[in-house]
Design an enzyme around this catalytic site. Sequence first.
Site, PDB file in Angstrom:
ATOM      1  N   GLY A 243      -0.744  -7.607  -5.461  1.00 41.07           N
ATOM      2  CA  GLY A 243      -0.257  -7.859  -6.820  1.00 41.07           C
ATOM      3  C   GLY A 243      -0.271  -9.340  -7.142  1.00 41.07           C
ATOM      4  O   GLY A 243      -0.724  -9.769  -8.208  1.00 41.07           O
ATOM      5  N   GLU A 262       3.780  -4.247 -10.354  1.00 34.36           N
ATOM      6  CA  GLU A 262       5.015  -3.713  -9.764  1.00 34.36           C
ATOM      7  C   GLU A 262       4.758  -3.648  -8.268  1.00 34.36           C
ATOM      8  O   GLU A 262       3.861  -2.932  -7.827  1.00 34.36           O
ATOM      9  CB  GLU A 262       5.316  -2.344 -10.386  1.00 34.36           C
ATOM     10  CG  GLU A 262       6.669  -1.804 -10.025  1.00 34.36           C
ATOM     11  CD  GLU A 262       6.636  -0.917  -8.788  1.00 34.36           C
ATOM     12  OE1 GLU A 262       6.745  -1.456  -7.667  1.00 34.36           O
ATOM     13  OE2 GLU A 262       6.501   0.300  -8.954  1.00 34.36           O
ATOM     14  N   CYS A 299       8.254   2.968  -3.796  1.00 36.98           N
ATOM     15  CA  CYS A 299       8.646   1.596  -4.171  1.00 36.98           C
ATOM     16  C   CYS A 299      10.158   1.449  -4.142  1.00 36.98           C
ATOM     17  O   CYS A 299      10.674   0.355  -3.982  1.00 36.98           O
ATOM     18  CB  CYS A 299       8.224   1.248  -5.602  1.00 36.98           C
ATOM     19  SG  CYS A 299       6.657   1.876  -6.102  1.00 36.98           S
TER      20      CYS A 299
END
Lengths: 515, 515
Positions: A243, A262, A299
């Site tokens: 990311g 995210e 997550c």
Amino acid sequence: MTEQQLTGSNLIGGRESANGTERIFGLDAASGVKLSGEFVVATETEIAEAVETAYRAQGSYLEVSGPDRARFLEAVADRLASSADEMVERAQAETALSAARLKGEMTRTTSQLRMFANLVAEGSWVDARIDLAGQGTPDLRRMLVPIGPTAIFGASNFPFAFSVAGGDTASALAAGCCVIVKAHPAHPGTSELAARAIVAAACSTGMPKGVFSMIHGGAKEGSLLVQQERLESVAFTGSQAAGRSLFDLAARRPRPIPVFAEMGSVNPVFILPGALSADHGSLAQGYAASLTLGVGQFCTNPGLVIGIGEAFSAFVTQVSAELSGVSAGTMLTSQIKDKYLREAARRSESVETVVAHKGEVLPALFKVSADEFVRNPSLAEELFGPSAVAVHCGSVDQLIEVAQSLHGQLTATVHASETDNLSALAPVLAKVAGRVIYNGFPTGVAVCPAMQHGGPYPATTDSRFTSVGTAAIYRFARPVAYQDWPQNLLPEELRNENSRGIWRTVNGSLTREAS
Amino acid sequence: MTEQQLTGSNLIGGRESANGTERIFGLDAASGVKLSGEFVVATETEIAEAVETAYRAQGSYLEVSGPDRARFLEAVADRLASSADEMVERAQAETALSAARLKGEMTRTTSQLRMFANLVAEGSWVDARIDLAGQGTPDLRRMLVPIGPTAIFGASNFPFAFSVAGGDTASALAAGCCVIVKAHPAHPGTSELAARAIVAAACSTGMPKGVFSMIHGGAKEGSLLVQQERLESVAFTGSQAAGRSLFDLAARRPRPIPVFAEMGSVNPVFILPGALSADHGSLAQGYAASLTLGVGQFCTNPGLVIGIGEAFSAFVTQVSAELSGVSAGTMLTSQIKDKYLREAARRSESVETVVAHKGEVLPALFKVSADEFVRNPSLAEELFGPSAVAVHCGSVDQLIEVAQSLHGQLTATVHASETDNLSALAPVLAKVAGRVIYNGFPTGVAVCPAMQHGGPYPATTDSRFTSVGTAAIYRFARPVAYQDWPQNLLPEELRNENSRGIWRTVNGSLTREAS
């Protein structure tokens, strides 16, 4: 299209394209055996074509009304629902997630497509604002319009809900943006099935062909995609390293574009004395179940648990008993498994191990003092899988110190009873996390208007947005103000008559009336 | 505090601090003569202290209710209003802007403080969303909270409205963020007077001391400020080079933070045939007046005008006649003046010059063909000052090509009559710019809910936000969701009773009722 017919092509604006020489294979996650289909990695030219096709379609898609976009999204949901059995079967092989879990995830995926369909069919999300002309002031009307072609990176751990036809795609299409998905190489067959559902839905509802493309590839192709000049935004779900690398690439472009990445977190769970005094083991059961759900590959996995004194030690013992009863799981890919085993082994070299993974994908539990935890920042880093660190504090003050030491989180949870005073801890949690939870567990992310699935860095690259819930659409829109603009040239949402009856802020007041 | 009493200190949480050895002087912009006051450039330690003070105050300021924040902002407006004469006098010397313009700008500044006060006193801006618990779903409540300590860079060209107590500061304080302003070195005295008004207002309304700090310095101090670990966001108005450099610094931090940089644009004005056929010179007058307003030192200065054929040539001749009647102006600083003269001279080397500046701060007008314009990207770059490029097209298609070739803009304007067909041009303008204007001029930015002062890069670094109007507050807020959170620990805005009567989205529907 049945699984046997997987072509393995990139889908560029509905057209098959397979000019590359490199191949990706779908692997059975449990056995490592190749599944059907050879997936052709996109070439640099194909990646450029996908974005160019999206760019050229953007003008037409912009003119598709909210209700028509809603019909498109509904059609995608219908197509997914009608091929759900086949998709679950393929996904089950590619990811080793259970059929029950995948069926649930498919329902979540079609529901969220329909949720965004309802949102844009209703239409008030555009935040229309009208300030009528006054003495010396112009007529000003403002609303959100699509930001433009958007790249979306499928995640490995949710092959439906955060992948090709997942929440990012649903919200970007709902916002009016043409989408280019980079399929996750860990489930290419599932990705192709989802992409074909979107392409068929786009066709049957008369959307411009370039509204959706999907390419196959890895990190290199992802980098090329983010650097395409015509691209306007990026959404990503995955690891912090990947990311951040996309964020850096996008920020260094001649024309930077926003990246909503995210990147997960350790999702601390604070156990206060009152919660334990009334508890008879259900808290430990609940925690262990949340930690090991889906082999810990969420997550929002609660990888950090913090408590005080002997009662917490007893709780940790209960948790370890629960974890010892869990049987070995299969992770999404062999790379993810290897990384889990490697990192857990490394952690056990320096930290007291309460439950060991024994070289298999079994839960791992580590135990440290609050001082040790604050001194050693690596203990606060995510270890993707069913692994947790228990932090033992001597006092509530020390527990608050631990909370203050944390980086940005998707969630922060507290277990407490009425005897616990949360006045000092609660604001710290709301500062650290995007979602705070009382007497619950962070796994399970409801798809609804009030959801916030995001948080301060490194949970995401932009804490001002969410990737789940209706507000996820705001990542892909920008405002335009029209000054003294003729009625016939205004978007429907800003014309006097308010024919769609949406909520608008007219001269500062919310109303559904005409202006 | 009268001007004679300017201390020149940095103001760190209300405390005077002047440990540095470097000095900045306020200069009379017209004569170059030193004005009273010696302003002490902040040291690295002072910059760190300012952010640390903001960080420590953030927890208390977070707990200040919307209505109390409103009283603070009102008090700032009152203090500014009561020292307006003195501030206008100092600003007039430091910037060479006219007293009339500065008085108007002061009114705008106090009005926008009161506008944000009203916004947060009313309270609905927090976008409260409540999803009541359902079967198997938790109670979820979400609202916007302050993003945290925010750095604001004063702009040279609006010594009140985009400076120390300007819109950025007003919206960040309204959002609940503690603010650290870096004063613009071109008006340090005006900055100190504004800062003292804020500090006095914070004191009289009981705000935590660290809610506001101001430091003096240049690019180096700005870089240090943006890199402070505790900082959470940045707002900037100024040049593209400086804005991009702050954006890059913030993106490269270990923990990146959002930067909203408003960097100006050339604000194209498209003149369609119908507008000219009915016109008798007023269009040229209007354009020339907008171009030269405030010596052309507006972000929204219309530095590019595009039209078709001979009627447009005649219009350009009219504009040049108007411009020839304008007398020489004084720019904000000698550096800005030198840059204007240098860049205009360089442009005249390669481009036909219709009106030359003759080595003084006089308007400059250049003339190119559409082909030439599209071939030479430097012609689309902002030349800060009363300078414009007129682009001659052979057809409407060519005019649309010019529009499509443009980078992101704050505004795009079209002059047309009912005989002009705008169906092809209008969507291009809305794609390029944050605000589109019909039969008007871009200078003059109304402060109201429907204003959008922003746009695609390089007009700003984030097209999803605005720096003028009520929506400017959203740059400085992030959402937090509270799951099954006890009523007594919830922010007032999310409790069942809705004691403030704000608009909330309850189970998907907007209402002001209790939940």
